[in-house]
Design a protein around this motif. Structure first.
Motif, mmCIF file in Angstrom:
data_model
loop_
_atom_site.group_PDB
_atom_site.id
_atom_site.type_symbol
_atom_site.label_atom_id
_atom_site.label_comp_id
_atom_site.label_asym_id
_atom_site.label_seq_id
_atom_site.Cartn_x
_atom_site.Cartn_y
_atom_site.Cartn_z
ATOM 1 N N ASP A 173 -0.778 -8.137 -2.823
ATOM 2 C CA ASP A 173 -0.346 -7.864 -1.450
ATOM 3 C C ASP A 173 1.111 -7.442 -1.462
ATOM 4 O O ASP A 173 1.994 -8.236 -1.766
ATOM 5 C CB ASP A 173 -0.536 -9.124 -0.601
ATOM 6 C CG ASP A 173 -0.265 -8.877 0.865
ATOM 7 O OD1 ASP A 173 0.343 -7.842 1.184
ATOM 8 O OD2 ASP A 173 -0.677 -9.720 1.678
ATOM 9 N N THR A 224 -3.650 -3.518 6.385
ATOM 10 C CA THR A 224 -4.753 -3.758 5.459
ATOM 11 C C THR A 224 -5.793 -2.670 5.635
ATOM 12 O O THR A 224 -5.793 -1.937 6.628
ATOM 13 C CB THR A 224 -5.416 -5.130 5.708
ATOM 14 O OG1 THR A 224 -5.942 -5.160 7.043
ATOM 15 C CG2 THR A 224 -4.414 -6.269 5.519
ATOM 16 N N THR A 233 -4.590 -4.095 0.302
ATOM 17 C CA THR A 233 -3.270 -3.751 0.822
ATOM 18 C C THR A 233 -2.678 -2.592 0.035
ATOM 19 O O THR A 233 -3.059 -2.326 -1.092
ATOM 20 C CB THR A 233 -2.318 -4.960 0.738
ATOM 21 O OG1 THR A 233 -2.295 -5.437 -0.605
ATOM 22 C CG2 THR A 233 -2.746 -6.066 1.665
#
Length: 658
Positions: A43, A57, A68
């Motif tokens: 992420d 996202t 991500t």
């Protein structure tokens, strides 16, 4: 053109707030083919709802996992070029490419068979459906040797909490170092997702258009020419196709006398309606949030695809075609053309046994396909009916992920095709990471290009082909703490179909297997890092499959964060694979073909120096590539297809919150 791009960038900057910070992340590709490929991400864009940040996202169709954006500058090939380092082109950026880590096509049902340019193209399978708290834009630009230029534009925004759309455009224009080698690709994508106010209905739209133009020169006349000082300027090296025709190069239009010209259009519309339970969740005195948990879903998917695959030689070289195709074209244009249209309608029923867990479902459905083929001298029409089902259980605690799915063609041209697959994944802990076991078995009709092909000069049929059967077993593991990925693939082939020469297909009836071990690891001794990528492959049996036994890439880098916001990565990159009988390439059919007469050897490992950095939302890649050509002859991607000479590339990438 460069001035125009600078103006565009300034306009973006003047109307946007820059992202405050992206954490470093990287993709890990565990290798393997078919359904066994895994993409694992970190992420790098999720933050709390600060004024100058966003939550962004995306998902793929049918996949309940959120992904991500990757902002790492560690891998120029994957993060910027969108072409994994394991792929070998015919020497030039944007030219026909294949994966050195052997990846068989493991998909039942109809397939046209033209995949040499797939790595540059969009599809419904890689369409991203975003959700973002603020409008997000991305602009990229690359300039390289011999007028090479690449432009990328991405924009997505949620017009409301319930509607998102995204647009992508990418242009690859590379005239190349050798004659008639230019590539000029334009790819477009539009995706959208709408959810009704009561959250019962969802609509997904995916549209793409790929316009691929790849110059075909048939290779250079002899590899010894590269040692001749009079051909130090590689554009003067004689090639087999388009050798004597003048060419003009332009960013928006480049004329090429010999080219593969592919145009692919796809439109997919998926509609869902859910039954379940909804609750109003009281957040505070002024805010209520409506939460809906589906229990049963009806899903309809409409899919339209139109593909036009052409080869055109405006001034045919009779010697090349006599040597490889056993015919002499006339003075007129030589052309080959396959046009395919497919319309499919899919109806699926989906049940969610556990309330609130969309990763746990049972799915059953049927799909009807209508397919039309148009050639230079004939047409064909046929249809298929396929049944499919899937069970998926991705537990809420994210420790277990299990899936079992199958697809079977019960009626039509591809009757008897099927695919069965199972996957079990376990998250051990944050230190040891994840472990996955995968099984896939596919029984499929060979792609249509293996059964029939025609041009303005010749037509052939192969009516003796039977269904291929491919089995894959995979063990994979990865750990973000230990910074490694490992995949072990075991393939079993029966009735393997291939091109035995430039124009004719064949089938290997005996059983054979292939073992693959693909490993990547980052070793750190701050501020220094060593990124190691290694692959081992071995074919058992006398099969018409040639792969390098050993492939490797190593990046030795200095990595450090300087002055709070400057993330710097600079060093050298080395790539090498062992000698092997690399596949040759047939320009007319657009296929890589088996050969066992010319072994492709590395004179010296491919060598590049790089300096990559990121300052908040701006990234830059500065690369000096093919340094090995200063003291050794060009390496070859295939027989008579050398890689480029020394080239200097600069790639820029901006992220914006509008």
């Amino acid at each position: 053109m460069r001035q125009l791009l600078i103006i565009i960038a300034l306009l973006f900057l003047s109307g946007a707030q820059l992202m405050a910070q992206f954490n470093t992340g990287r993709f890990g590709n565990t290798g393997g083919g078919g359904g066994g490929t895994s993409k694992m991400q970190r992420d790098t864009s999720r933050h709390e709802h600060e004024l100058d940040t966003l939550t962004l996202t995306y998902r793929y169709l049918g996949e309940p996992t959120d992904f991500t954006i990757d902002s790492s500058v560690a891998d120029f090939q994957l993060n910027y070029l969108k072409v994994p380092a394991t792929y070998a082109t015919l020497g030039n950026s944007g030219s026909a490419a294949r994966n050195l880590i052997f990846t068989p096509l493991m998909k039942p049902g109809f397939d046209a068979g033209f995949h040499s340019y797939d790595i540059y193209s969009n599809s419904h399978q890689n369409a991203r459906f975003y959700h973002t708290t603020r409008p997000y834009s991305e602009l990229s630009y690359l300039v390289g040797g011999k007028q090479e230029q690449i432009i990328g534009i991405t924009h997505t925004q949620n017009r409301t909490e319930r509607f998102n759309f995204a647009f992508d455009y990418r242009k690859v224009n590379a005239p190349g170092f050798f004659r008639t080698q230019n590539s000029n690709h334009d790819t477009y994508r539009l995706t959208a997702h709408y959810q009704s106010k009561n959250k019962r209905a969802n609509t997904y739209l995916s549209f793409y258009y790929n316009k691929i133009n790849g110059g075909e020169n048939g290779g250079i006349r002899a590899d010894s020419i590269l040692d001749d000082p009079s051909y130090k300027q590689r554009r003067n090296v004689p090639v087999f196709l388009g050798n004597s025709v003048s060419r003009s190069y332009g960013f928006f239009g480049t004329s090429s006398p010999v080219k593969s010209q592919y145009q692919e259009t796809g439109l997919l519309l998926q509609q869902q309606y859910d039954w379940g339970r909804g609750d109003s969740i009281h957040v505070n005195d002024t805010t209520d949030y409506y939460k809906f948990d589906p229990v049963f879903r009806v899903q309809y998917t409409f899919n339209y695809q139109n593909s036009n695959y052409q080869f055109i030689d405006a001034v045919p070289d009779t010697g090349f075609y006599r040597m490889h195709y056993d015919f002499a074209p006339s003075a007129d244009t030589l052309q080959a053309k396959h046009v395919w249209k497919m319309i499919s309608n899919d109806l699926s029923l989906i049940q969610f046994p556990i309330r609130g867990n969309l990763g746990h479902f049972i799915k059953a459905g049927a799909r009807f396909e209508s397919i039309t083929g148009t050639f230079l001298d004939a047409n064909i029409n046929f249809s298929n009916l396929a049944l499919h089902g899937e069970y998926r259980n991705k537990t809420r605690n994210k420790l277990w992920d299990f899936s079992a799915k199958g697809e079977f063609y019960v009626l039509g041209q591809n009757r008897g095709d099927y695919s069965v697959a199972g996957m079990l994944q376990r998250h051990l802990n944050d230190f040891l990471g994840d472990m996955r076991l995968t099984f896939t078995n596919v029984n499929r009709e060979p792609s249509y290009v293996y059964k029939y092909f025609n041009s303005t000069r010749d037509t052939w049929y192969n009516t003796e082909l039977t269904k291929e059967n491919i089995t894959q077993l995979q063990f994979a593991t990865e750990s973000r703490k230990l910074k490694y990925n490992l995949a072990v693939n075991y393939f079993l082939f029966n009735n393997y179909t291939y091109f035995k020469d430039y124009y004719h297909s064949d089938q290997y009836k005996s059983l054979f297997n292939l073992l693959q071990i693909v490993f990547s690891k980052k070793f750190s001794l701050e501020p220094f890092a060593w990124y190691a990528d290694i692959a081992f492959q071995q074919v058992h049996g006398n099969a018409p499959v040639n792969v390098p036994a050993f492939w490797t890439r190593h990046r030795f880098a200095f990595e450090k964060r300087l002055y709070k916001n400057l993330n710097l990565m600079t060093g050298v990159e080395v790539r090498y694979n062992t000698d092997y009988y690399a596949d040759d390439y047939s320009p007319i059919t657009g296929q890589f073909i088996y050969q066992d007469s010319v072994k492709v050897k590395y004179n010296f490992p491919d060598l590049a120096a790089f300096a990559n950095f990121r300052i908040k939302s701006f990234s830059a890649y500065v690369r000096a590539e093919n340094l090995n050509t200063f003291f050794a002859k060009n390496n070859f991607a295939a027989p008579l297809y050398p890689y480029n000479n020394f080239s200097f590339r600069v790639g820029l990438r901006w992220w914006f919150i509008n």
